[in-house]
Each structure stands twice: as C-alpha cells, then as structure tokens.
Design an enzyme around this catalytic site. Structure first.
Site, PDB file in Angstrom:
ATOM      1  N   GLN A   1       0.818  -1.218   0.000  1.00  0.00           N
ATOM      2  CA  GLN A   1       0.000   0.000   0.000  1.00  0.00           C
ATOM      3  C   GLN A   1       0.850   1.266   0.000  1.00  0.00           C
ATOM      4  OE1 GLN A   1      -3.954  -0.532   2.352  1.00  0.00           O
ATOM      5  NE2 GLN A   1      -2.444  -1.715   3.483  1.00  0.00           N
TER       6      GLN A   1
ATOM      7  N   THR B   1       5.716  -0.342  13.206  1.00  0.00           N
ATOM      8  CA  THR B   1       4.320  -0.602  13.537  1.00  0.00           C
ATOM      9  C   THR B   1       3.976  -0.328  14.997  1.00  0.00           C
ATOM     10  OG1 THR B   1       2.669  -2.401  13.688  1.00  0.00           O
ATOM     11  CG2 THR B   1       4.962  -3.020  13.918  1.00  0.00           C
TER      12      THR B   1
ATOM     13  N   TYR C   1       4.819 -11.039  14.921  1.00  0.00           N
ATOM     14  CA  TYR C   1       4.982  -9.913  14.004  1.00  0.00           C
ATOM     15  C   TYR C   1       5.556  -8.701  14.735  1.00  0.00           C
ATOM     16  CZ  TYR C   1       3.591  -5.772  11.330  1.00  0.00           C
ATOM     17  OH  TYR C   1       3.584  -4.570  10.686  1.00  0.00           O
TER      18      TYR C   1
ATOM     19  N   ASP D   1      14.681  -9.946  -2.511  1.00  0.00           N
ATOM     20  CA  ASP D   1      14.003 -10.979  -1.723  1.00  0.00           C
ATOM     21  C   ASP D   1      14.448 -10.890  -0.268  1.00  0.00           C
ATOM     22  OD1 ASP D   1      12.764 -13.165  -0.674  1.00  0.00           O
ATOM     23  OD2 ASP D   1      13.737 -14.641  -1.970  1.00  0.00           O
TER      24      ASP D   1
END
Length: 289
Positions: free
Chosen positions: A14, A105, A129, A40
C-alpha cells in the site's frame, strides 16, 4: 546537478504503491521501485549486493512480512524479513552514506495503556509480528543511528487489500456484520504517510530516530467501520463485538493510539484527521471504480 536516487522496497504494498503514484512525475528524484523479485527479503545475505546495483542516496524501506496471524506459525521467515533483512539494509545505508527511512508498527507495544503512546513508551510486543518488527528497529538503529524509523498503524489505501476495502465488500454483500469494538487506535491513510516521507526527503531536516505517525483522532475498529458505512451511503447493520468473540492466532494490542507530537514538531508537518482522510480515500476509490 544529478538527481538524488531513491530506492523504495515493497512497491507492490500500500505505501509503496502510494509513493509510486506520488512520485510518478517527480522531476527532482530518480526513483527505483523494488518488488520481491528484485529484492528478496527472505534471503538477507543477498541484500547488500542487490542494493549496490542501484547505488541509492535514499532508501525507503516499506516492505515487510505483514501477515500477522500467519507469522505465529512462520516465525523464522517473519524474522528474516522484518529483522535480519532490515539490519542488512541499514548496514548498506551506513556503509555507503545512504539515508534510510524504515516503516515500523504500533504492534511493538503491548496495548495495555490508555493514553497516546509516544516514542519513549516501553515496547512489549505480544505477537511474533510485533517482536520481529521491534528487533528490526533495534538492529537498524544499532548499525545506522541516523536512520529514520516511522511507526504507523491501521494502514489503508486505494491500493491493495485493507480494512476499508474489506468492509465495503462485506457491507455491499451482507445485511449485517460484526466488528471488534475494544481495540483502540487511529487509521492511517497511506497517501498521507507517503506525503510525509516526501516532505522529509525533500525538505528535511534529517534527524534520525523513531517517530510515530498515524492520522489524528482515535477510534475503535467498530467506529472505523461505522464511518466507512456512513460515508459510503450504505445501510448494512454493524454490530459491536469484543475481541474475545473474534479469536485470532496472534494477539492484538487493545490500545495503540500513537502520539504524533514529535514528528509534527521535528518536521513541521500537519497531520490530517482520520475521518477527513477516509473521505478523501473513498472519493478517490469511487472515481477509480
């Protein structure tokens, strides 16, 4: 004078997509957009040689392993992508004099507070995460203290899959849905975050460290869903449910509202209200349909 070269990772995501849209006609930057096939992150040992092919002046590291629930069963892959590769990117930046903006985050927090979280708040991730992203933060700043890390939350966009698009689909195909009402934070329109990054790179000042950015205001996921419904003129009934009624593999923070004072004061930017940005996104989405 040669243009400054910016390398953006995660262009299919996004934020990466919003940056590509924002910089499509940029005359003052030479921008290279990297997808997984180009870089990668599951193979950290190849990062440096790959980046050397592009010789960036700036790196915007927007790529990440973001499958929060799946990370619980793939901790090694999540760590390779979110932690080990982030460190390798930071090493390259430090060794070659490139400036790095890396995205993190709100999930680095436990979510057990009830006040806006600033950058000094103790971290205590409650899922894989969040832990891998926190380790990525620490690793980046250890090898590249001048890096800028931006923690954000509840990201949505006209590009890709996200909560807003999911809600629109459900609300147009069902008469009623249920949405969690006891997780509090603030949505972030990825376009606003892209504009912020452009401002930092183009105008500065460049001051390394961790910053928080989401749109202003606060809401629950349920309140977010209600706003999506009302602004879209839909009539679906949206029921409020507790987190306990919607079990997931990974725990979520119950409260992760981010304080934006540091980023506003440092870079002299205004932060849009979340409902205003949601309106903008929905209008843009409607025009593109």
């Amino acid at each position: 004078m040669a243009k400054k070269r910016i390398v953006v990772t995660g262009v299919s995501g996004q934020l990466g997509s919003e940056l590509e849209s924002l910089w499509r006609d940029a005359e003052h930057f030479d921008v290279v957009y990297l997808r997984r096939v180009d870089l990668d992150l599951a193979n950290p040992e190849r990062i440096s040689s790959r980046l050397a092919n592009y010789a960036p002046d700036y790196i915007v590291h927007a790529a990440a392993y973001t499958a929060v629930d799946k990370a619980e069963s793939e901790p090694e892959l999540a760590d390779a992508v979110n932690h080990l590769s982030a460190v390798e990117i930071a090493k390259y930046a430090a060794q070659h004099g490139a400036k790095l903006v890396s995205i993190s985050t709100d999930y680095v927090f436990a979510g057990d507070q009830d006040f806006p979280l600033d950058e000094q708040q103790d971290t205590a991730p409650i899922n894989v995460y969040g832990e891998t992203k926190r380790q990525g933060e620490l690793g980046i700043l250890n090898v590249c203290p001048e890096a800028i890390i931006i923690r954000t939350s509840w990201v949505y966009s006209t590009f890709g899959k996200n909560f807003v698009k999911t809600m629109l689909h459900l609300m147009t195909t069902r008469d009623e849905i249920s949405v969690v009402s006891d997780q509090i934070g603030s949505p972030t329109y990825a376009r606003d975050l892209a504009v912020l990054i452009d401002h930092i790179i183009d105008k500065g000042p460049w001051i390394g460290g961790i910053y928080h950015y989401s749109n202003e205001g606060q809401c629950s996921w349920h309140e977010f869903a209600i706003a999506i419904r009302d602004l879209s003129g839909l009539t679906c009934q949206v029921h409020a449910i507790p987190t306990s009624a919607f079990p997931t593999a990974a725990k979520r923070p119950h409260y992760s509202l981010l304080s934006k004072e540091k980023i506003k004061e440092t870079f002299h930017v205004a932060v849009p209200q979340w409902k205003d940005s949601l309106k903008e996104m929905l209008l843009k989405l409607e025009k593109n349909i």
